[in-house]
Write an enzyme that holds these catalytic residues in place. Structure first.
Site, short mmCIF file in Angstrom:
data_model
loop_
_atom_site.label_atom_id
_atom_site.label_comp_id
_atom_site.label_asym_id
_atom_site.label_seq_id
_atom_site.Cartn_x
_atom_site.Cartn_y
_atom_site.Cartn_z
N GLU A 25 0.36 -1.47 -0.10
CA GLU A 25 -0.15 0.11 0.26
C GLU A 25 0.66 1.44 0.11
O GLU A 25 2.11 0.81 0.41
CB GLU A 25 -1.04 -0.30 1.44
N ASN A 172 -12.20 -2.05 -0.91
CA ASN A 172 -11.48 -1.78 0.08
C ASN A 172 -12.81 -1.98 1.21
O ASN A 172 -13.13 -0.22 2.01
CB ASN A 172 -10.35 -1.56 0.04
N GLU A 173 -12.58 -2.14 2.26
CA GLU A 173 -12.88 -2.26 3.47
C GLU A 173 -14.30 -1.36 3.47
O GLU A 173 -14.59 -0.15 3.78
CB GLU A 173 -12.14 -2.19 4.73
N TYR A 249 -6.51 -8.77 11.51
CA TYR A 249 -5.70 -8.50 12.48
C TYR A 249 -5.59 -9.53 13.50
O TYR A 249 -5.94 -9.12 14.08
CB TYR A 249 -5.57 -6.73 11.69
N GLU A 305 -6.24 -9.39 3.36
CA GLU A 305 -4.85 -8.32 4.99
C GLU A 305 -4.92 -9.31 5.70
O GLU A 305 -6.11 -9.75 6.53
CB GLU A 305 -5.75 -6.89 4.58
N GLN A 354 2.56 -5.92 5.63
CA GLN A 354 2.40 -5.47 3.84
C GLN A 354 4.24 -6.25 3.55
O GLN A 354 4.37 -6.42 4.76
CB GLN A 354 2.47 -4.66 4.11
O1 AHR Z 1 -2.91 -2.26 6.24
C1 AHR Z 1 -3.15 -1.48 7.12
C2 AHR Z 1 -4.63 -1.02 6.71
O2 AHR Z 1 -5.34 -2.28 7.07
C3 AHR Z 1 -5.22 -1.21 5.33
O3 AHR Z 1 -4.91 0.33 4.43
C4 AHR Z 1 -7.04 -1.07 5.62
O4 AHR Z 1 -7.29 -2.03 4.73
C5 AHR Z 1 -6.46 -2.08 6.62
O5 AHR Z 1 -7.52 -1.23 8.36
#
Ligand code: AHR
Length: 502
Positions: A25, A172-173, A249, A305, A354
């Site tokens: 990103e 995205n999201e 995450y 992600e 990432q």
């Molecule tokens: O990876 C960091 C961020 O986490 C990304 O931009 C987003 O899609 C997610 O919330």
């Protein structure tokens, strides 16, 4: 003694190489400095791409790279990133650190990077603040091989032949940074936007990815699928999508105080790993909802992600999400990739977040220096699973470990595949901080004749630095032997192991 049973006669599905995918990103030092330094840099580069990083990623066999975000994608206007660099618009990257984005890395540079890496392309479009026309024209610009305004513009910008977009993300999201939408609202927008992603080359179709849920948001999955499957066009029996994404995450504590990347105690070690293996439940439950709409599993679940999200390294820009990477990250990666392999009937792609210098990166850079993180080594050790066939396997006598009842995790995590040449690939992680694990591998019929084993291990906080870049690295696993029809080895506490068996 734990016994790992492998039935080499029972193939469970194909492990898409894309499960070993990555995400990049316009965030912090991922693109600029990490991947792209510009043609005039003193750092060795080819067309602006760092040679050291490209070579390391090729060696790791990177299969696909998602770009340009992330939250950045829903604020990105692709036309700002084409044409002569000195004329490209400068903008403020409002999401990530408020720095100036000069758009010197844009569409042409992304495809050039993927060409050098030899990987598939995954472009993420802008639904949150972009128009249908803008998204449609981006696909035309990249993939149309004829006479049209966008194809002509691409040619005028120096690229005669179209590129291939393998995957295209429609937003995205969109439940959050991509527009704070409801599932039904996004579902309808998805139907509309994807209509104008034209297939200009039937031999190279663009696979469309619908924005899926965050973590355990089953309400989103249900709402979007219900909307996309309602009153389908007969040719669109699969909800107008090839895949749906999932983001998850691992945050050891809470979003305010996530926890340090390098300093943690035993309880936090197990809490982190418990949150990592929770991925299994997420895939199972989102998968069960998907099964109701798509029982034949034609739609992939793309975990595009995932990874550890810690507090930034002290003294670094909080908006840059730069964090170190220890053996704890290696165990998170090892266990998670085993989970993905085992769900390969539904999980067709995954992109760790990432690629370089941001969150759970495989590579960190500092000026001209580069280090490989423990997570890099795990991807390197697991690369033979790419495009292999998953085999039925389970561990007899596996127990759980942990300090706190609610954070107990399996002692051992494993997955097994067989490659085209008949080599059986086994990956095992020992999640215990203190206990070595004697393991015996037993096959249904196979009589092993050779085994090659490597290990990544060290104390929990071990990590590589620019002064000591090889504190954690893959080494040969000693004491791994064939004894009659079985293979025996010891998985040290806090280790990731890979075995190739013939
Ligand atoms: O990876 C960091 C961020 O986490 C990304 O931009 C987003 O899609 C997610 O919330």
């Amino acid at each position: 003694m734990a016994v790992l049973h492998i039935n080499e006669k029972e193939k469970k599905g194909h492990i898409n190489a894309e499960i070993y995918g990555h995400f990049s990103e316009h965030l912090g030092r991922c693109i600029y400095e990490g991947l792209y330094v510009g043609e005039n840099s003193d750092i060795p580069n080819v067309n602006g791409m760092r040679t050291d990083v490209v070579e390391a990623l090729k060696e790791m066999q990177i299969p696909v790279l998602r770009w340009p975000g992330g939250c950045f994608a829903d604020e990105y206007h692709w036309k700002d990133g084409i044409g002569p660099k000195d004329k490209r618009k400068k903008m403020i990257n409002t999401h990530w650190g408020g720095v100036v984005e000069d758009n010197s890395f844009g569409t042409h540079e992304y495809f050039e990077l993927c060409r050098q890496l030899g990987c598939k392309t995954y472009v993420n479009g802008n639904v949150g603040s972009g128009t249908v026309q803008e998204m449609s024209e981006w696909v035309e610009y990249c993939t149309f091989d004829g006479v049209s305004p966008m194809a002509d513009l691409r040619k005028a910008n120096g690229h005669e032949k179209p590129w291939k977009i393998d995957y295209f993300g429609v937003g995205n999201e969109n439940w959050g940074c991509g527009g704070n939408m409801t599932p039904e609202y996004y579902g309808n927008l998805y139907r509309r936007y994807q209509t104008y992603i034209r297939q200009y080359n039937n031999a190279a179709p663009v696979r469309k990815v619908c924005c899926g849920p965050n973590a355990a948001d089953y309400f989103w999955t249900e709402g979007v699928l219900k909307t996309c499957f309602a009153a389908p066009h007969p040719a669109q029996a699969h909800g107008y999508m090839d895949a749906m994404s999932l983001h998850y995450y691992v945050v050891p504590n809470d979003w305010e105080h996530k926890g340090s990347a390098t300093q943690f105690d035993e309880a936090e070690w197990y809490r982190t790993l418990a949150k990592a293996v929770y991925m299994d439940e997420l895939i199972t439950r989102h998968g069960a909802i998907m099964d109701q709409y798509d029982p034949e599993k034609k739609i992939g679940l793309y975990v595009d992600e995932w990874g550890c999200w810690f507090d930034v390294e002290p003294g670094t820009n909080p908006g840059f999400l730069y964090q170190q990477n220890t053996m704890r990250d290696a165990l998170v990666a090892g266990a998670t990739l085993n989970i993905f392999n085992k769900h390969c009937d539904r999980v067709k792609m995954a992109c760790i977040a990432q690629l370089v210098n941001v969150l759970q990166s495989v590579i960190l850079t500092e000026g001209p220096k580069m280090i490989l993180t423990p997570t890099y080594h795990v991807f390197h050790m697991y690369k033979k699973h790419q495009n292999a066939e998953l085999l039925h396997s389970y561990i007899e006598g596996n127990k759980t470990v942990g300090t706190d009842e609610k954070d107990r995790v399996p002692f051992l995590s494993e997955s097994v595949s067989v490659g085209e040449d008949g080599t059986v690939h086994v990956t095992v992680s020992n999640l215990s901080l203190s206990e070595d694990a004697p393991v015996e591998i037993s096959f249904a019929q196979l009589k092993p004749s050779s085994v090659k084993a490597s290990v990544l291990t060290g104390q929990a906080h071990a990590h590589n630095t620019f002064d000591a870049p090889e504190q954690v690295k893959e080494t040969e696993l000693s004491g791994c032997a064939i004894e009659g029809d079985v293979i025996r080895f010891t998985a040290p506490a806090c280790s990731v192991i890979s075995l190739d068996i013939r």
